[in-house]
Design an enzyme around this catalytic site. Structure first.
Site, PDB file in Angstrom:
ATOM      1  N   SER A 220      -7.738  51.188  49.504  1.00  0.00           N
ATOM      2  CA  SER A 220      -7.241  50.513  48.228  1.00  0.00           C
ATOM      3  C   SER A 220      -8.329  49.923  47.363  1.00  0.00           C
ATOM      4  O   SER A 220      -9.080  51.054  46.936  1.00  0.00           O
ATOM      5  CB  SER A 220      -6.340  49.045  48.758  1.00  0.00           C
ATOM      6  OG  SER A 220      -5.763  48.492  47.851  1.00  0.00           O
ATOM      7  N   ASP A 386       3.938  54.751  49.696  1.00  0.00           N
ATOM      8  CA  ASP A 386       3.124  53.733  48.719  1.00  0.00           C
ATOM      9  C   ASP A 386       3.530  53.712  47.269  1.00  0.00           C
ATOM     10  O   ASP A 386       3.759  54.843  46.557  1.00  0.00           O
ATOM     11  CB  ASP A 386       1.736  54.219  48.902  1.00  0.00           C
ATOM     12  CG  ASP A 386       0.637  53.372  48.336  1.00  0.00           C
ATOM     13  OD1 ASP A 386       1.021  52.333  47.394  1.00  0.00           O
ATOM     14  OD2 ASP A 386      -0.494  53.327  48.650  1.00  0.00           O
ATOM     15  N   HIS A 415       2.220  50.684  51.000  1.00  0.00           N
ATOM     16  CA  HIS A 415       1.082  50.841  50.818  1.00  0.00           C
ATOM     17  C   HIS A 415       0.366  50.046  52.159  1.00  0.00           C
ATOM     18  O   HIS A 415      -0.693  50.539  52.529  1.00  0.00           O
ATOM     19  CB  HIS A 415       0.467  49.785  49.514  1.00  0.00           C
ATOM     20  CG  HIS A 415      -0.996  49.800  49.274  1.00  0.00           C
ATOM     21  ND1 HIS A 415      -1.935  50.814  48.982  1.00  0.00           N
ATOM     22  CD2 HIS A 415      -1.914  48.720  49.403  1.00  0.00           C
ATOM     23  CE1 HIS A 415      -3.112  50.644  48.737  1.00  0.00           C
ATOM     24  NE2 HIS A 415      -3.175  49.389  48.879  1.00  0.00           N
TER      25      HIS A 415
END
Length: 457
Positions: A220, A386, A415
């Site tokens: 991320s 995601d 995600h």
């Protein structure tokens, strides 16, 4: 470049509630036992009727939240170590007269200093990658299933380093840290970019005597920094793993960031960022919690939320028809309040703003040109469901880095899949590392970094 992807699969079956023994606490995207969430005593925002009939109070934030969840020098250090890294001039023109990074380590650095691994956390993570909760660490390690003895990143083999990012709130210099005048930086804390954060991590590498990392891995927001490492310091990175991330912040991601910043800054108790001396109960917990609720929605997939919650009321006695809430609303309130108890609103703003600056192609001829300079052997892992970092962003990275492979894991969790699907992520990391044990060629020299990111003493 080699490309791998999962074969087509049947649509996911409805999710089962995990057993308590299966629950893993994650720092930036939590998984909780449904019964734990539904029975928890999370208080509702004051002035707003609670999802489970909570007491209505005056409209000044959440009832039991601290002014800040930041770590302070009065708290136990836990496993943290601290590196004082000198002053730093920043890409945007600001400067910090002193910088400090908190970090944790596992394993032993070998004599050749060739087994070092750098792990970079996501937005609301910290240095506690693996280990138990305890004094100084309010949550267990956020990647316990990936990092540790015998795990995919084996601490019996590697020397693993995990810093708390510059601008964070768990021991590194950030808005909650003390400025030279002895007061919290607050609104005076300068704006940071992803490149500033990576430049500071490079200084940490120098401090530790590590010229070249065998592996840098991040997910991320941490994946954004990992990519910048590969572009800014190609000869200092042998292997690179980028998980659920992208080469540049998209317009949609920027829009989600904007909404989170807006609700945070509109909290009257945020005071522009100068709230650290506020009286108990007058901190920006409500704004931080609401920002987290927005973010958490993007961390999960629409199908999963619908399968888990649908239009179910929080309980039989307080349905929306009676002025109550849906179960999904209570779920988001739980996670919003949970974050506000362990994080800092100023750091949330600083790190979210830094995400807005992320673009590896900025000033470098575009994304394709910038990624083309990466010399590290690279694995890119995406998640098929995601909706924050779409799989197309993973393919873009793979396409433009000369020695890269991409694998898209299947997960119904969105995600958060990069934290939840431990077996799939571990398998890809293990295969990648086993394939890459032979040394690769070194770049002829370290390119001069021409951006305005440098240090001063």
């Amino acid at each position: 470049m080699s490309i791998q992807s999962l074969p087509a699969q049947a649509p996911p079956t409805p999710l089962a509630v995990p057993r308590a023994s299966q629950v893993q606490e994650c720092l930036s995207e939590d998984i909780i036992h449904l019964s734990e969430w539904r029975s928890s005593k999370v208080r509702a925002p004051r002035g707003i009727k609670g999802a489970s009939g909570g007491t209505v109070q005056a409209a000044n934030g959440y009832d039991d939240l601290p002014i800040t969840g930041a770590w302070t020098p009065d708290d136990p250090p836990g496993n943290r170590q601290f590196a004082q890294l000198g002053g730093m001039k920043l890409e945007g023109g600001g400067q910090l007269p002193q910088t400090r990074l908190a970090y944790e380590t596992w394993g032993t650095l070998n004599a050749e200093r060739s087994n070092a691994v750098l792990v970079l956390h996501a937005l609301t993570g910290d240095s506690h990658v693996c280990g138990e909760a305890g004094p100084g660490h309010v949550t267990p390690g956020w990647w316990n299933d990936i990092v540790g003895p015998g795990k995919a990143i084996d601490t019996d083999t590697f020397f693993v380093v995990a810093p708390n990012v510059l601008g964070g709130c768990q021991g590194s210099t950030g808005p909650a840290s003390l400025a030279p005048d002895g007061r919290a930086w607050g609104s005076r804390f300068p704006r940071l970019t992803t490149r500033d954060q990576v430049a500071c991590e490079a200084r940490l590498s120098d401090y530790l005597g590590i010229d070249r990392w065998d592996l840098i891995i991040g997910g991320s927001l941490g994946g954004q920094r990992a990519l910048e490492w590969g572009v800014m310091y190609p000869d200092r990175v042998r292997q690179l793993i980028v998980v659920a991330s992208g080469a540049a912040t998209t317009a949609e991601q920027a829009a989600w960031c904007h909404a989170q910043l807006h609700v945070l800054e509109l909290d009257p108790y945020f005071r522009g960022g100068d709230y650290y001396e506020a009286a108990p109960g007058e901190g920006p917990g409500r704004g931080l919690s609401l920002a987290r609720e927005i973010a958490h929605t993007t961390y999960r997939s629409p199908n999963e939320l619908d399968e888990r919650f649908g239009a179910q009321a929080q309980n039989d006695f307080h349905s929306p028809l009676q002025g109550g809430s849906l179960a999904v609303q209570s779920y988001l309130e739980y996670h919003g309040a949970k974050l506000a108890k362990r994080f800092d609103a100023g750091s949330y703003r600083t790190l979210t703003r830094s995400m807005l600056t992320h673009d590896v192609g900025r000033g470098r001829g575009g994304i394709e040109a910038a990624l083309g300079t990466v010399t590290a052997r690279t694995l890119v892992i995406g998640v098929d469901s995601d909706r924050l970092f779409f799989p197309s962003q993973s393919w873009q990275i793979e396409k433009n880095i000369p020695d890269a492979r991409c694998y898209i894991i299947h997960s119904p969790h969105g995600h958060d899949g990069f934290l939840i699907e431990s077996a799939a992520v571990s398998g890809q990391i293990k295969d990648f590392l086993e394939d890459g044990r032979l040394p690769v060629r070194l770049p002829p020299r370290r390119p001069t970094f021409s951006e305005n990111v440098h240090y001063f003493e």
